[in-house]
Design a protein around this motif. Structure first.
Motif, PDB file in Angstrom:
ATOM      1  N   TRP A  86      33.816  31.223  43.218  1.00  0.00           N
ATOM      2  CA  TRP A  86      34.243  30.722  42.667  1.00  0.00           C
ATOM      3  C   TRP A  86      34.190  30.000  41.676  1.00  0.00           C
ATOM      4  CZ3 TRP A  86      35.024  25.586  43.321  1.00  0.00           C
ATOM      5  CH2 TRP A  86      34.116  24.773  43.587  1.00  0.00           C
ATOM      6  N   ALA A  87      35.506  30.300  40.744  1.00  0.00           N
ATOM      7  CA  ALA A  87      35.561  29.029  39.601  1.00  0.00           C
ATOM      8  C   ALA A  87      36.742  28.479  39.445  1.00  0.00           C
ATOM      9  CB  ALA A  87      34.928  29.626  38.687  1.00  0.00           C
ATOM     10  N   ASP A  88      36.913  26.745  38.594  1.00  0.00           N
ATOM     11  CA  ASP A  88      37.886  26.664  37.416  1.00  0.00           C
ATOM     12  C   ASP A  88      38.724  27.775  37.030  1.00  0.00           C
ATOM     13  OD1 ASP A  88      39.967  25.419  35.664  1.00  0.00           O
ATOM     14  OD2 ASP A  88      40.107  23.467  37.169  1.00  0.00           O
ATOM     15  N   PRO A  89      40.041  28.326  37.093  1.00  0.00           N
ATOM     16  CA  PRO A  89      40.029  29.271  36.273  1.00  0.00           C
ATOM     17  C   PRO A  89      40.979  29.027  35.348  1.00  0.00           C
ATOM     18  CG  PRO A  89      42.056  29.003  37.801  1.00  0.00           C
ATOM     19  CD  PRO A  89      40.931  28.156  37.649  1.00  0.00           C
ATOM     20  N   GLY A 106      24.451  43.741  43.855  1.00  0.00           N
ATOM     21  CA  GLY A 106      26.104  43.218  43.707  1.00  0.00           C
ATOM     22  C   GLY A 106      26.745  42.899  42.449  1.00  0.00           C
ATOM     23  N   THR A 107      27.697  43.697  42.357  1.00  0.00           N
ATOM     24  CA  THR A 107      28.818  44.162  40.847  1.00  0.00           C
ATOM     25  C   THR A 107      29.787  43.318  40.587  1.00  0.00           C
ATOM     26  OG1 THR A 107      29.054  46.504  41.027  1.00  0.00           O
ATOM     27  CG2 THR A 107      26.768  45.588  40.274  1.00  0.00           C
ATOM     28  N   LEU A 108      30.396  43.081  39.781  1.00  0.00           N
ATOM     29  CA  LEU A 108      32.286  42.633  40.216  1.00  0.00           C
ATOM     30  C   LEU A 108      33.046  43.710  40.648  1.00  0.00           C
ATOM     31  CD1 LEU A 108      33.712  39.914  40.030  1.00  0.00           C
ATOM     32  CD2 LEU A 108      34.267  40.776  37.210  1.00  0.00           C
ATOM     33  N   TRP A 109      33.492  43.482  41.795  1.00  0.00           N
ATOM     34  CA  TRP A 109      34.649  44.214  42.297  1.00  0.00           C
ATOM     35  C   TRP A 109      35.839  43.938  41.821  1.00  0.00           C
ATOM     36  CZ3 TRP A 109      36.575  43.553  47.835  1.00  0.00           C
ATOM     37  CH2 TRP A 109      37.529  45.038  48.302  1.00  0.00           C
ATOM     38  N   THR A 110      36.763  42.630  42.426  1.00  0.00           N
ATOM     39  CA  THR A 110      37.977  42.486  41.913  1.00  0.00           C
ATOM     40  C   THR A 110      37.924  41.395  41.371  1.00  0.00           C
ATOM     41  OG1 THR A 110      40.178  42.906  41.940  1.00  0.00           O
ATOM     42  CG2 THR A 110      38.681  42.333  44.028  1.00  0.00           C
ATOM     43  N   THR A 111      38.960  39.801  41.497  1.00  0.00           N
ATOM     44  CA  THR A 111      39.064  38.976  41.505  1.00  0.00           C
ATOM     45  C   THR A 111      40.549  38.331  41.807  1.00  0.00           C
ATOM     46  OG1 THR A 111      40.126  38.736  39.596  1.00  0.00           O
ATOM     47  CG2 THR A 111      38.058  38.228  39.002  1.00  0.00           C
ATOM     48  N   LEU A 112      40.777  37.410  41.775  1.00  0.00           N
ATOM     49  CA  LEU A 112      41.766  36.866  43.055  1.00  0.00           C
ATOM     50  C   LEU A 112      41.947  35.884  42.444  1.00  0.00           C
ATOM     51  CD1 LEU A 112      44.101  37.398  44.568  1.00  0.00           C
ATOM     52  CD2 LEU A 112      42.345  36.426  47.037  1.00  0.00           C
ATOM     53  N   ASP A 113      43.087  35.370  42.310  1.00  0.00           N
ATOM     54  CA  ASP A 113      43.358  33.488  41.657  1.00  0.00           C
ATOM     55  C   ASP A 113      44.208  32.954  42.545  1.00  0.00           C
ATOM     56  OD1 ASP A 113      42.421  33.743  38.658  1.00  0.00           O
ATOM     57  OD2 ASP A 113      43.678  34.643  37.906  1.00  0.00           O
ATOM     58  N   ASP A 114      43.759  32.038  42.892  1.00  0.00           N
ATOM     59  CA  ASP A 114      44.568  31.246  44.084  1.00  0.00           C
ATOM     60  C   ASP A 114      45.172  30.653  43.763  1.00  0.00           C
ATOM     61  OD1 ASP A 114      45.663  30.539  46.298  1.00  0.00           O
ATOM     62  OD2 ASP A 114      43.340  30.077  47.439  1.00  0.00           O
ATOM     63  N   THR A 115      46.808  30.438  43.613  1.00  0.00           N
ATOM     64  CA  THR A 115      47.679  28.708  42.792  1.00  0.00           C
ATOM     65  C   THR A 115      48.996  28.510  43.587  1.00  0.00           C
ATOM     66  OG1 THR A 115      48.746  31.029  41.740  1.00  0.00           O
ATOM     67  CG2 THR A 115      46.986  30.080  40.389  1.00  0.00           C
ATOM     68  N   THR A 124      41.606  27.851  42.145  1.00  0.00           N
ATOM     69  CA  THR A 124      40.675  28.463  41.830  1.00  0.00           C
ATOM     70  C   THR A 124      40.840  30.221  41.797  1.00  0.00           C
ATOM     71  OG1 THR A 124      40.709  26.579  44.048  1.00  0.00           O
ATOM     72  CG2 THR A 124      38.497  28.995  43.710  1.00  0.00           C
ATOM     73  N   ARG A 125      39.482  30.473  41.025  1.00  0.00           N
ATOM     74  CA  ARG A 125      39.423  31.766  40.708  1.00  0.00           C
ATOM     75  C   ARG A 125      38.185  32.870  41.611  1.00  0.00           C
ATOM     76  NH1 ARG A 125      40.289  33.007  34.957  1.00  0.00           N
ATOM     77  NH2 ARG A 125      42.123  33.500  36.240  1.00  0.00           N
ATOM     78  N   TRP A 126      38.816  33.459  42.411  1.00  0.00           N
ATOM     79  CA  TRP A 126      38.139  33.940  43.418  1.00  0.00           C
ATOM     80  C   TRP A 126      37.001  35.392  42.575  1.00  0.00           C
ATOM     81  CZ3 TRP A 126      35.688  31.480  47.339  1.00  0.00           C
ATOM     82  CH2 TRP A 126      36.843  29.717  47.812  1.00  0.00           C
ATOM     83  N   TYR A 127      35.669  35.406  42.660  1.00  0.00           N
ATOM     84  CA  TYR A 127      34.975  36.436  42.046  1.00  0.00           C
ATOM     85  C   TYR A 127      34.514  37.735  43.575  1.00  0.00           C
ATOM     86  CZ  TYR A 127      35.484  34.658  37.618  1.00  0.00           C
ATOM     87  OH  TYR A 127      36.063  33.619  36.398  1.00  0.00           O
ATOM     88  N   PHE A 128      34.805  38.746  43.509  1.00  0.00           N
ATOM     89  CA  PHE A 128      34.057  39.358  44.442  1.00  0.00           C
ATOM     90  C   PHE A 128      33.188  40.155  44.065  1.00  0.00           C
ATOM     91  CE2 PHE A 128      38.534  37.856  45.941  1.00  0.00           C
ATOM     92  CZ  PHE A 128      38.260  37.906  47.606  1.00  0.00           C
TER      93      PHE A 128
END
Length: 158
Positions: A86-89, A106-115, A124-128
């Motif tokens: 995760w990181a600050d967007p 692991g390779t980047l599957w998707t991201t999700l912004d939690d706003t 937060t931006r979550w990286y899966f």
């Protein structure tokens, strides 16, 4: 889910599986037990619900318990392994070396912004990160041990 999917057939299949079996969302781990409470199960890693292993004998118990459950679910099959970062967007991402060491395939599957929070300082931006692999008892032991110690990215040590 937001963000671009990698052109990876395993990732595309994982997305289709997720959408077919979990259409209500969510992806953030702490939300799963609320949305899917009727099928949520918690397994205790150590006797008497002890939270953290204190020695190698206790790690052996918890790894045996984790692997026993995973053997029942995935024996002679494949398993998707998903880890998060995760990181600050608004800031450049500095990927966790710890996560990468535990999940190098692991390779980047998707991201999700939690706003959801009105304060942008708490967005937060979550990286899966995901991979698919044949299940083999013990193949996730370093990752499972980090889970048991609560030391993965996005988590704090107790």
């Amino acid at each position: 889910m937001s963000g671009a999917l990698l052109p990876d057939p395993a990732h595309e299949r994982l997305t289709r599986l997720w959408q077919a079996h979990r259409p209500a969302g969510p992806m953030l781990p702490w939300e799963l037990k609320t949305v899917y409470g009727s099928c949520w199960v918690r397994f205790h890693s150590l006797p008497e619900s002890k939270r953290y292993a204190e020695d190698e004998a206790e790690y052996a118990v918890l790894l045996d318990r984790y692997n026993t459950v995973l053997d029942e679910l995935f024996a002679d099959g494949e398993v998707y392994v998903v880890t998060i970062d995760w990181a600050d967007p608004s800031e450049p991402t500095d990927w966790s070396a710890h996560r990468a060491a535990l999940h190098p395939e692991g390779t980047l599957w998707t991201t999700l912004d939690d706003t959801d929070d009105p304060d942008p300082d708490f967005h937060t931006r979550w990286y899966f990160w995901a991979d698919r692999r044949p299940w083999q008892r013990g193949c996730l032991d370093p990752l499972l041990r980090a889970v048991a110690d609560d030391t993965l990215p996005g988590r704090t040590s107790g």
